[in-house]
Write an enzyme that holds these catalytic residues in place. Structure first.
Site, PDB file in Angstrom:
ATOM      1  N   GLU B 287      -3.631  -6.832   9.001  1.00 17.49           N
ATOM      2  CA  GLU B 287      -4.327  -7.995   9.542  1.00 17.49           C
ATOM      3  C   GLU B 287      -5.825  -7.735   9.681  1.00 17.49           C
ATOM      4  O   GLU B 287      -6.638  -8.661   9.628  1.00 17.49           O
ATOM      5  CB  GLU B 287      -3.713  -8.390  10.893  1.00 17.49           C
ATOM      6  CG  GLU B 287      -4.011  -9.808  11.315  1.00 17.49           C
ATOM      7  CD  GLU B 287      -3.173 -10.269  12.490  1.00 17.49           C
ATOM      8  OE1 GLU B 287      -3.195  -9.598  13.533  1.00 17.49           O
ATOM      9  OE2 GLU B 287      -2.488 -11.316  12.384  1.00 17.49           O
ATOM     10  N   HIS B 313      15.753   8.447   0.835  1.00 15.10           N
ATOM     11  CA  HIS B 313      16.925   7.848   0.192  1.00 15.10           C
ATOM     12  C   HIS B 313      16.759   6.345   0.028  1.00 15.10           C
ATOM     13  O   HIS B 313      17.746   5.625  -0.110  1.00 15.10           O
ATOM     14  CB  HIS B 313      18.172   8.167   1.010  1.00 15.10           C
ATOM     15  CG  HIS B 313      18.441   9.639   1.109  1.00 15.10           C
ATOM     16  ND1 HIS B 313      19.297  10.296   0.270  1.00 15.10           N
ATOM     17  CD2 HIS B 313      17.909  10.594   1.925  1.00 15.10           C
ATOM     18  CE1 HIS B 313      19.319  11.588   0.572  1.00 15.10           C
ATOM     19  NE2 HIS B 313      18.480  11.792   1.577  1.00 15.10           N
ATOM     20  N   LYS B 427      -1.188 -22.292  11.083  1.00  7.25           N
ATOM     21  CA  LYS B 427      -1.115 -22.835  12.447  1.00  7.25           C
ATOM     22  C   LYS B 427      -1.367 -24.334  12.441  1.00  7.25           C
ATOM     23  O   LYS B 427      -0.666 -25.108  13.100  1.00  7.25           O
ATOM     24  CB  LYS B 427      -2.164 -22.158  13.345  1.00  7.25           C
ATOM     25  CG  LYS B 427      -1.778 -20.790  13.840  1.00  7.25           C
ATOM     26  CD  LYS B 427      -2.808 -20.324  14.884  1.00  7.25           C
ATOM     27  CE  LYS B 427      -2.680 -18.828  15.124  1.00  7.25           C
ATOM     28  NZ  LYS B 427      -3.752 -18.298  15.981  1.00  7.25           N
TER      29      LYS B 427
END
Lengths: 458, 458
Positions: B287, B313, B427
Site C-alpha cells: 500500500e 512445499h 470507496k
C-alpha cells in the site's frame, strides 16, 4: 447449486482482446487434447477421484469405526498434505472451529494441522493434548518428507511411552498404497493406512483421503465434496470453451500472462470461510506452473492470496495503481444473509448514517462490485467466480475447476504441471547439512557455495 | 539482544552488483535526507512513536484500570487496524492463544479481530461471546471506514439492548485525537478513546494504541516493543549504509526491482510465531509503494508472504525455477531450542534414520540454510534477517526497521509512501451502490461502466 465465471472484465485494453480469444480457442483445444491424452494414459489420477467410490469408502469405513472416540485429530503433514485439510476446515466448519466446545462441535473433534517443524509449536500442541483422545494422521505419499517424518518420530516416541503396544491405535497413515517408507511400517506394525493413489501428486490430493479423511472426521460431508467435483468434471468434459469453466479460467490467465505481462494472479474470495482456500490455490498454481521449459526459459505466474473486503485495505492500492502486471479473480458467494439489517443509529453522522438499513451481506457485495468496477475502470483485468453457497458441493466443484485449470495451464505453458524438480536441490543440501548417508555429492556442492561475507552484513 | 541482516546472497550475477552498490550509496544519502526532512516537518509521526511516553501511558493507564475485568477483547478494525494486532498476538503470545483456558492465558483475555464484514463470522463471534466480559476496541483513525463503522453499529445496538446506559463501559475507541467521526461520539457519550497521532497513517500505526493497546491487554510488554523500536531508530539515524539496516534493506530491494526486474519481494520467516507478521509487511510494502509517479508511470514491488519450512512445499518451486523476478528475505530466529533431540527410531529406514539425534531447531535451521543456498546457486537473490529471539524487543525492532525501510523506499521510488489514492474510486463506487448522500458523481461514473456481458460467462 451453481458455479459460474463472469469474465467480462478480462477483456480490457491492455488485457485480453477478441483477437486473442479467437486465436486461443485452437490453443485450448490442443491443451484439452494433451490433458485428455495424459488422463487416458493414467497419469492424472486426480481426474478420476470424484467417482472413486472405493477410495471414499476407505475414509467412511475408518470414520465409522472411529465413532466418537477422538477429541482431537492432529495432522502431521506439510504442503499438499496440510493446505487442503486446512482449507476444508475453514470453509466447511463453523468459524474458529478449534475454539468451540465439544457440544458446539456436535461431538466432532478439533482439527490441528502441524505443517511446520517449529519446536515451540509442536511443544505447545503436545503439552495441551489429552493424548488418550487424540488421533494422529500422518500424511506423506513417499514417507520421505523430512518435516513430517521428524514430527512422526517425536509423536511416535510419546505414544509408545504412554501407550506401549496400543500406540498404533492412535495413528493412521495416508500414503502410497505400495511404495515409500510409511506403507511398510504400517503393514509391519498393523497401523491403519489409507491410500493416496500412485498417480495423484501431493498438491492434487485434497480429494483423496489426504483431505477427505480429516474432513469426514470433523463432520464434513465427503460425498457432497466429491459430488460437486464430479459435476464440474462433467461440465469440463468437452473442448468447447463456452461450456468449460476450467478451460476458460486457464486460458484467460495464460493469455493475460503470456501475451500481456500479467504475471501475478490474485485469488480474492469475498467470504471468510474461503480465507484459507486461497492459500491452497497458491500452492497449486505456483508449484505446478513455476517451471523451466525444455528450451531453458523460466515461466510461471505468481499466485497471490487475498481476501475481500479485508485486502481492500492492504493490497488493493497496489492492484489499482502499481504496475499493470496482475489479474484478480474474485470469488463471490451469493446470498450471505446471516444477521439482519445494520441498525440505524447516528442519523446525524454522515460516515455512519448511510449504512443503516443495509445488511452486511449487501455491504460485502457492494464492495466487491465496486472494487471489480474500479479495477476495470483503471484497466486492471478481473473476473468473478460465483458460488451459490460455501458448502461441500460447491467447494468440491471449485477445487476440481482449479485443479483441471492447472492441468490445462501446464499444457498452455508447455511445461509439466505435475512435477517439482526445483525443490530437489534444497532437499539435498538439507541432507548434506544433517549428514544423511549418501549425500556426499550434495555436500561437495554445498561446500563450494559462497560463505556469508562479513562486509555484507549490517 | 541483536538483529542483523546478512545480504551476501543479494550480490549475484543478474541481481545486485558492486557497481550498483557504489552508485546507490549516493541515492541512499538523498533518500535518507528526504525522509529526515519530512520527519523534521512533522509529517512522519511513526518515527517518534518509540519515545512517545505520553502515548504509551494512555495504554498502560487504560490497561491498569481494566484490571482482570475482560475475558474477551474484540477488535473492530481492518487493514492497518487489524494486521498489526494480529501479528503481535501470534508473535508474542503462546501458540493458538484463543484456544487456551483462562488459566493457561495467565488470566489475560482472548483477542478476536473482526477484520471483515462477513455476516456469518460476526454472527458466530457475537453468539459465542459472554457479553458481560467482552471489551470492544473500535479502531479507525477517520471514523469513516465503512466496514468498521458497520460492525460498530451492530455491536453498539447489541450492547445498548443488553446494558443500556452502561454499554459504553464495553467500548474503547482508538482514533484521531480531534478529527473524524469517532472522536466526537466518544466525547459526547463519554466513551474511552485513545489517540492515533494525526501524522501517523494506518499502516504505520502498530506502535500507537492501535497495536499497543490490544497487545498490552493480552499481556505483551508494550514498553519492550517500543524499546526495540527505539534501538532500531538509533541504529538508523545516520546516512551511512554500513550502519543502517533499514537503509540497507530498502536499497537492496529497490535496486533489485528497479535495475534487475525483481518485482516480487517475498518475506519468509522460519518461525511459526512470525506467520502473521509477513501479512502485516505485505500491507506496509504494497500500500505504501504501489503508486503512480508524477510522470504517470506505475511502480511498486509486489510483496508476498511465505513461511519456512512450510512454503518450501508450496511456493519455493516457483521461486527456484519460475521467472527470475523475485527477492526472498528470510527471517531466522537464533536458538529455537524447545524439545530435545528427535528420537532415534527406525534405524533401518533411511528416510527416518538420519533425523534421529538432531533437534527440530537444527532441522529448521538446516532447511533455511539449504533453501537460501539453493536459491543463490540458481541465481535467485536472497537475504536473511537474524533475530536473537521472537520477543517484544526484537519484534519492535523489526517493525521499526521495515517501517523506516518503507519510508526510504518511497523516496527511492520517487513516490509518496504515505497516501493511498488508489482505493478512493472503489470507496466512491461503494457509496454510490449503497446510495450514500453526495455520491451522485460516483453513481454517474458507475453507471457508465460496462455491464456483465452474457457472452463472457461460463
Amino acid at each position: 447449486m451453481a458455479l459460474s465465471i463472469d469474465y467480462t472484465n478480462m477483456f480490457l485494453p491492455g488485457a485480453v482482446t477478441d483477437a486473442d480469444w479467437e486465436f486461443a480457442a485452437g490453443r485450448f483445444r490442443a491443451a484439452h487434447a494433451a490433458v485428455m491424452a495424459r488422463v487416458a494414459r493414467g497419469d492424472l489420477g486426480f481426474v478420476d477421484l470424484p467417482e472413486d467410490a472405493a477410495l471414499l469408502r476407505q475414509t467412511t469405513d475408518f470414520v465409522q469405526r472411529a465413532g466418537d472416540r477422538w477429541e482431537d485429530v492432529v495432522i502431521l503433514g506439510i504442503g499438499g498434505s496440510a493446505l487442503g485439510p486446512i482449507a476444508l476446515r475453514t470453509a466447511l466448519r463453523p468459524h474458529a472451529w478449534n475454539t468451540l466446545s465439544r457440544e458446539e462441535r456436535g461431538g466432532k473433534p478439533r482439527l490441528t494441522v502441524l505443517d511446520n517443524v517449529d519446536p515451540e509449536t509442536i511443544d505447545a500442541v503436545m503439552s495441551r493434548l489429552h493424548l488418550e483422545r487424540a488421533l494422529f494422521v500422518v500424511i506423506s505419499k513417499s514417507g520421505g518428507t523430512a518435516e513430517t517424518m521428524a514430527q512422526y518420530l517425536i509423536i511416535r516416541a510419546a505414544l509408545d511411552e504412554r501407550f506401549g503396544d496400543r500406540a498404533k491405535e492412535h495413528l493412521v497413515f495416508v500414503t502410497d498404497p505400495a511404495k515409500g517408507s510409511l506403507r511398510p511400517i504400517a503393514t509391519k506394525e498393523g497401523i491403519a493406512a489409507l491410500d493416496i493413489p500412485p498417480n495423484v501428486g501431493g498438491r492434487f490430493s485434497v480429494l483423496t483421503p489426504v483431505g477427505v479423511l480429516p474432513a469426514a472426521l470433523i463432520g464434513i460431508d465427503a460425498g457432497q465434496l466429491l459430488a460437486g467435483a464430479a459435476d464440474m468434471r462433467r461440465r469440463c468434459a468437452g473442448d468447447d470453451l463456452a461450456g468449460n469453466p476450467a478451460g476458460t479460467f486457464a486460458l484467460l490467465q495464460w493469455l493475460a500472462d503470456d501475451r500481456h505481462g500479467k504475471h501475478n494472479h490474485v485469488l480474492m474470495p469475498y467470504a471468510d470461510p474461503l480465507r484459507d482456500f486461497a492459500a491452497w490455490f497458491v500452492q497449486l498454481w505456483a508449484e505446478s506452473l513455476g517451471k523451466v521449459r525444455k528450451d531453458g526459459t523460466h515461466v510461471g505466474p505468481t499466485p497471490i492470496a487475498a481476501l475481500g473486503t479485508t485486502d481492500q485495505h492492504a493490497q488493493v492500492q497496489l492492484f489499482m495503481e502499481g504496475p499493470a502486471d496482475k489479474t484478480i479473480t474474485f470469488v463471490e458467494v451469493a446470498g450471505r444473509t446471516a444477521l439482519g439489517p445494520i441498525p440505524k443509529l447516528y442519523a446525524d453522522v454522515p460516515d455512519l448514517a448511510y449504512l443503516g438499513g443495509h445488511s452486511l451481506g449487501e455491504l460485502l457485495d457492494a464492495e466487491r462490485r465496486a472494487t471489480a468496477g474500479a479495477l476495470a475502470r483503471r484497466g486492471r483485468p478481473n473476473m468473478t467466480i460465483t458460488l451459490d453457497a460455501v458448502d461441500a458441493w460447491h467447494v468440491g466443484a471449485l477445487i476440481f475447476l482449479l485443479e483441471l485449470a492447472t492441468a490445462y495451464a501446464g499444457a498452455l505453458y508447455d511445461i509439466d504441471a505435475f512435477d517439482q524438480p526445483g525443490v530437489e536441490l534444497g532437499k539435498q543440501f538439507t541432507y548434506a547439512i544433517l549428514g544423511r548417508p549418501g549425500s556426499d555429492a550434495a555436500r561437495a556442492e554445498w561446500d563450494q557455495l559462497p560463505k556469508p561475507d562479513p562486509r555484507r552484513r549490517v
